[in-house]
Design a protein around this motif. Structure first.
Motif, PDB file in Angstrom:
ATOM      1  N   TYR A 125       2.904   9.315  -5.426  1.00 22.70           N
ATOM      2  CA  TYR A 125       1.826   8.391  -5.743  1.00 22.70           C
ATOM      3  C   TYR A 125       0.490   9.116  -5.647  1.00 22.70           C
ATOM      4  CZ  TYR A 125       5.118   4.536  -5.358  1.00 22.70           C
ATOM      5  OH  TYR A 125       6.165   3.672  -5.541  1.00 22.70           O
ATOM      6  N   ILE A 126      -0.356   8.892  -6.646  1.00 20.10           N
ATOM      7  CA  ILE A 126      -1.687   9.479  -6.676  1.00 20.10           C
ATOM      8  C   ILE A 126      -2.669   8.369  -7.017  1.00 20.10           C
ATOM      9  CG2 ILE A 126      -3.193  11.156  -7.793  1.00 20.10           C
ATOM     10  CD1 ILE A 126      -0.723  12.814  -8.371  1.00 20.10           C
TER      11      ILE A 126
ATOM     12  N   ILE B 295       2.172   7.119 -10.501  1.00 28.20           N
ATOM     13  CA  ILE B 295       3.220   8.038 -10.068  1.00 28.20           C
ATOM     14  C   ILE B 295       3.158   9.279 -10.957  1.00 28.20           C
ATOM     15  CG2 ILE B 295       5.690   8.415  -9.817  1.00 28.20           C
ATOM     16  CD1 ILE B 295       6.026   5.477  -9.284  1.00 28.20           C
ATOM     17  N   LYS B 296       2.968  10.438 -10.313  1.00 22.53           N
ATOM     18  CA  LYS B 296       2.938  11.705 -11.042  1.00 22.53           C
ATOM     19  C   LYS B 296       3.826  12.683 -10.291  1.00 22.53           C
ATOM     20  CE  LYS B 296      -0.163  15.173 -12.885  1.00 22.53           C
ATOM     21  NZ  LYS B 296      -1.534  15.652 -12.951  1.00 22.53           N
TER      22      LYS B 296
ATOM     23  N   PHE C  66       0.836  -1.190   0.000  1.00 25.16           N
ATOM     24  CA  PHE C  66       0.000   0.000   0.000  1.00 25.16           C
ATOM     25  C   PHE C  66       0.874   1.243   0.000  1.00 25.16           C
ATOM     26  CE2 PHE C  66      -2.915  -3.161   1.550  1.00 25.16           C
ATOM     27  CZ  PHE C  66      -4.124  -2.785   1.000  1.00 25.16           C
ATOM     28  N   VAL C  67       0.395   2.287  -0.675  1.00 21.45           N
ATOM     29  CA  VAL C  67       1.071   3.579  -0.700  1.00 21.45           C
ATOM     30  C   VAL C  67       0.044   4.648  -0.358  1.00 21.45           C
ATOM     31  CG1 VAL C  67       2.854   2.926  -2.351  1.00 21.45           C
ATOM     32  CG2 VAL C  67       0.689   3.787  -3.191  1.00 21.45           C
TER      33      VAL C  67
ATOM     34  N   LYS D  13      -6.132   6.616  -8.391  1.00 20.88           N
ATOM     35  CA  LYS D  13      -6.844   6.814  -9.659  1.00 20.88           C
ATOM     36  C   LYS D  13      -8.073   7.694  -9.484  1.00 20.88           C
ATOM     37  CE  LYS D  13      -5.111   2.607 -11.755  1.00 20.88           C
ATOM     38  NZ  LYS D  13      -5.427   1.300 -12.337  1.00 20.88           N
ATOM     39  N   GLU D  14      -8.632   7.744  -8.273  1.00 23.45           N
ATOM     40  CA  GLU D  14      -9.787   8.607  -8.022  1.00 23.45           C
ATOM     41  C   GLU D  14      -9.394  10.084  -8.085  1.00 23.45           C
ATOM     42  OE1 GLU D  14     -12.993   7.624  -7.643  1.00 23.45           O
ATOM     43  OE2 GLU D  14     -12.269   5.600  -8.063  1.00 23.45           O
ATOM     44  N   CYS D  15      -8.211  10.423  -7.614  1.00 18.11           N
ATOM     45  CA  CYS D  15      -7.775  11.824  -7.642  1.00 18.11           C
ATOM     46  C   CYS D  15      -7.373  12.258  -9.035  1.00 18.11           C
ATOM     47  CB  CYS D  15      -6.605  12.021  -6.686  1.00 18.11           C
ATOM     48  SG  CYS D  15      -7.072  11.899  -4.947  1.00 18.11           S
ATOM     49  N   LEU D  16      -7.089  11.330  -9.925  1.00 15.52           N
ATOM     50  CA  LEU D  16      -6.730  11.694 -11.292  1.00 15.52           C
ATOM     51  C   LEU D  16      -7.947  12.126 -12.108  1.00 15.52           C
ATOM     52  CD1 LEU D  16      -4.092   8.996 -12.253  1.00 15.52           C
ATOM     53  CD2 LEU D  16      -3.695  11.415 -11.831  1.00 15.52           C
ATOM     54  N   LYS D  17      -9.129  11.732 -11.670  1.00 14.78           N
ATOM     55  CA  LYS D  17     -10.354  12.048 -12.433  1.00 14.78           C
ATOM     56  C   LYS D  17     -10.730  13.496 -12.297  1.00 14.78           C
ATOM     57  CE  LYS D  17     -12.168   7.404 -12.063  1.00 14.78           C
ATOM     58  NZ  LYS D  17     -13.226   6.560 -11.578  1.00 14.78           N
TER      59      LYS D  17
END
Length: 64
Positions: A57-58, A52-53, A35-36, A60-64
């Motif tokens: 670590y980000i 990774i951005k 986990f991260v 997938k929900e925050c990428l939307k």
């Protein structure tokens, strides 16, 4: 008599600790347990569900 018992126990111990483990299969590695922490929402997500951005670590929900 006592020396024969000791030799017998040593032979059994050698078989148990060195020969038998070779016949057992190795446990499969479970990568899902890693986990991260998401750098945006501070929640812990599985490594496979993150991206990774900018070196962080980000999830997938925050990428939307």
């Amino acid at each position: 008599m006592l020396s024969k018992i000791i030799i017998f126990i040593l032979i059994i111990a050698i078989i148990y600790f060195f020969i038998i483990p070779k016949f057992r299969g190795k446990k499969p590695r479970n990568d899902g347990d890693n986990f991260v922490e998401c750098s945006k929402c501070d929640t812990f997500v599985e490594l496979k569900d993150s991206v990774i951005k900018d070196g962080k670590y980000i999830c997938k929900e925050c990428l939307k």
